[in-house]
Design a protein around this motif. Structure first.
Motif, PDB file in Angstrom:
ATOM      1  N   MET A   1      -3.901  -4.670  -1.191  1.00 31.30           N
ATOM      2  CA  MET A   1      -3.022  -3.641  -1.746  1.00 31.30           C
ATOM      3  C   MET A   1      -1.985  -3.235  -0.712  1.00 31.30           C
ATOM      4  N   THR A   2      -0.742  -3.053  -1.161  1.00 32.40           N
ATOM      5  CA  THR A   2       0.334  -2.539  -0.318  1.00 32.40           C
ATOM      6  C   THR A   2       0.565  -1.076  -0.652  1.00 32.40           C
ATOM      7  N   ARG A   3       0.607  -0.259   0.373  1.00 28.83           N
ATOM      8  CA  ARG A   3       0.797   1.177   0.163  1.00 28.83           C
ATOM      9  C   ARG A   3       1.930   1.668   1.056  1.00 28.83           C
ATOM     10  N   LEU A   4       2.957   2.231   0.425  1.00 25.62           N
ATOM     11  CA  LEU A   4       4.125   2.712   1.146  1.00 25.62           C
ATOM     12  C   LEU A   4       4.249   4.226   1.013  1.00 25.62           C
ATOM     13  N   ALA A   5       4.644   4.870   2.104  1.00 26.40           N
ATOM     14  CA  ALA A   5       5.044   6.274   2.073  1.00 26.40           C
ATOM     15  C   ALA A   5       6.561   6.311   2.129  1.00 26.40           C
TER      16      ALA A   5
ATOM     17  N   GLU B   1      15.701  -4.543  -0.381  1.00 33.59           N
ATOM     18  CA  GLU B   1      15.208  -5.209  -1.589  1.00 33.59           C
ATOM     19  C   GLU B   1      13.983  -6.027  -1.201  1.00 33.59           C
ATOM     20  N   GLU B   2      12.850  -5.717  -1.816  1.00 36.43           N
ATOM     21  CA  GLU B   2      11.592  -6.389  -1.521  1.00 36.43           C
ATOM     22  C   GLU B   2      10.889  -6.716  -2.828  1.00 36.43           C
ATOM     23  N   LYS B   3      10.152  -7.817  -2.798  1.00 35.07           N
ATOM     24  CA  LYS B   3       9.404  -8.214  -3.986  1.00 35.07           C
ATOM     25  C   LYS B   3       7.954  -7.774  -3.837  1.00 35.07           C
ATOM     26  N   PHE B   4       7.470  -7.037  -4.822  1.00 34.77           N
ATOM     27  CA  PHE B   4       6.076  -6.600  -4.887  1.00 34.77           C
ATOM     28  C   PHE B   4       5.514  -7.019  -6.236  1.00 34.77           C
ATOM     29  N   GLY B   5       4.444  -7.776  -6.226  1.00 32.96           N
ATOM     30  CA  GLY B   5       3.819  -8.211  -7.471  1.00 32.96           C
ATOM     31  C   GLY B   5       4.745  -9.007  -8.363  1.00 32.96           C
TER      32      GLY B   5
ATOM     33  N   CYS C   1       8.685  17.227  -0.188  1.00 33.12           N
ATOM     34  CA  CYS C   1       8.129  16.237  -1.104  1.00 33.12           C
ATOM     35  C   CYS C   1       8.326  14.838  -0.534  1.00 33.12           C
ATOM     36  N   TYR C   2       7.307  13.980  -0.741  1.00 31.82           N
ATOM     37  CA  TYR C   2       7.479  12.559  -0.478  1.00 31.82           C
ATOM     38  C   TYR C   2       6.731  11.766  -1.530  1.00 31.82           C
ATOM     39  N   LEU C   3       6.924  10.449  -1.502  1.00 38.48           N
ATOM     40  CA  LEU C   3       6.405   9.566  -2.541  1.00 38.48           C
ATOM     41  C   LEU C   3       5.454   8.541  -1.935  1.00 38.48           C
ATOM     42  N   ILE C   4       4.334   8.313  -2.593  1.00 34.01           N
ATOM     43  CA  ILE C   4       3.436   7.214  -2.227  1.00 34.01           C
ATOM     44  C   ILE C   4       3.517   6.154  -3.327  1.00 34.01           C
ATOM     45  N   LEU C   5       3.839   4.931  -2.944  1.00 31.41           N
ATOM     46  CA  LEU C   5       3.841   3.795  -3.866  1.00 31.41           C
ATOM     47  C   LEU C   5       2.691   2.867  -3.524  1.00 31.41           C
ATOM     48  N   ASP C   6       1.873   2.581  -4.514  1.00 33.31           N
ATOM     49  CA  ASP C   6       0.773   1.636  -4.370  1.00 33.31           C
ATOM     50  C   ASP C   6       1.058   0.415  -5.233  1.00 33.31           C
TER      51      ASP C   6
ATOM     52  N   ALA D   1       1.450  -4.529 -11.229  1.00 32.62           N
ATOM     53  CA  ALA D   1       0.917  -3.170 -11.322  1.00 32.62           C
ATOM     54  C   ALA D   1       1.334  -2.329 -10.117  1.00 32.62           C
ATOM     55  N   TYR D   2       1.640  -1.074 -10.374  1.00 33.20           N
ATOM     56  CA  TYR D   2       1.961  -0.140  -9.302  1.00 33.20           C
ATOM     57  C   TYR D   2       1.605   1.273  -9.759  1.00 33.20           C
ATOM     58  N   SER D   3       1.503   2.174  -8.800  1.00 28.22           N
ATOM     59  CA  SER D   3       1.381   3.597  -9.115  1.00 28.22           C
ATOM     60  C   SER D   3       2.308   4.369  -8.195  1.00 28.22           C
TER      61      SER D   3
END
Length: 244
Positions: A1-5, A100-104, A184-189, A196-198
């Motif tokens: 899993m890749t997790r970005l802040a 620009e990055e490719k995820f899934g 506020c910040y964002l977490i992308l999983d 799939a992502y959240s």
């Protein structure tokens, strides 16, 4: 899993930045991406640039970064410019426009304001046509892909929209939120397989009075407006005086 802040719009607010940093450490988040506007508006530009250089994995340029680095010469640009080193100003000036990055298997684009330019704003109420345009390539700015998802900042308001099947996400503001008084910040999983992502928005309290005291102890321009924004989460317009 890749997790970005995903962080943005720190705006020289060191207290808010350190509060977010503490939350990132608590969650074990180390893949930190900053979508611009490290400086401007707040009282501690040097310290926030130093924090970003120390901890961020990927950083792009915001409109205030470009202005402070030399694009414009308003009083609110000159004040932080005088407090940054030549190396820090060069760092801001040379930050890339986007990522620009490719995820899934899907192309994700990360920009500060929009895909059309640093000073072009993309709003929740922008037309569907304008929102769809944001996913198109713009080779002049180094945006080569037809994006499947767009993450941006600039308006200081957290947002997640579906634009005809494509996520349009604003990560909100760390140092100058204008939809709340909480940073506020964002977490992308991203899943290991498939698209799939959240997306999770995180808000944290911070030592706001400390930041207000730092502003009031300085000779920065627009102290009253800045403090009011921190206290209310409402934008204090300055266009009439300086054309911002």
């Amino acid at each position: 899993m890749t997790r970005l802040a995903i962080l943005a719009d720190l705006h020289a607010n060191l207290s808010a930045t350190l509060a977010i940093h503490a939350d990132l450490q608590r969650r074990g988040l180390k893949d930190i991406w900053v979508l611009g506007d490290l400086v401007g508006k707040g009282p501690r530009p040097r310290e926030v640039v130093e924090w970003t250089q120390s901890y961020a994995v990927r950083v792009i340029q915001g409109n205030w970064d470009a202005r402070v680095a030399g694009a414009t010469h308003r009083p609110q640009d000159l004040w932080p410019r005088a407090r940054l080193s030549a190396g820090q100003l060069q760092y801001l000036a040379e930050l890339p426009y986007g990522i620009e990055e490719k995820f899934g298997g899907a192309w994700w684009r990360f920009v500060h304001a929009s895909s059309r330019g640093l000073f072009h704003r993309l709003y929740p109420h922008s037309s569907l046509s304008e929102q769809l345009d944001a996913f198109l390539p713009n080779p002049a700015l180094g945006l080569q892909q037809h994006a499947d998802a767009l993450v941006y900042a600039d308006t200081h308001e957290a947002l997640l929209l579906d634009v005809e099947g494509r996520p349009l996400i604003n990560c909100g503001s760390v140092g100058n939120p204008l939809d709340s008084t909480l940073p506020c910040y964002l977490i992308l999983d991203f899943g290991a397989h498939g698209p799939a992502y959240s997306a999770t928005f995180v808000r944290v309290p911070y030592e706001r009075e400390e930041e207000i005291a730092a502003a009031e102890a300085s000779d920065m321009p627009f102290i009253r407006e800045y403090v009011t924004e921190l206290l209310t989460g409402a934008y204090q317009k300055r266009r009439a005086r300086l054309g911002e």
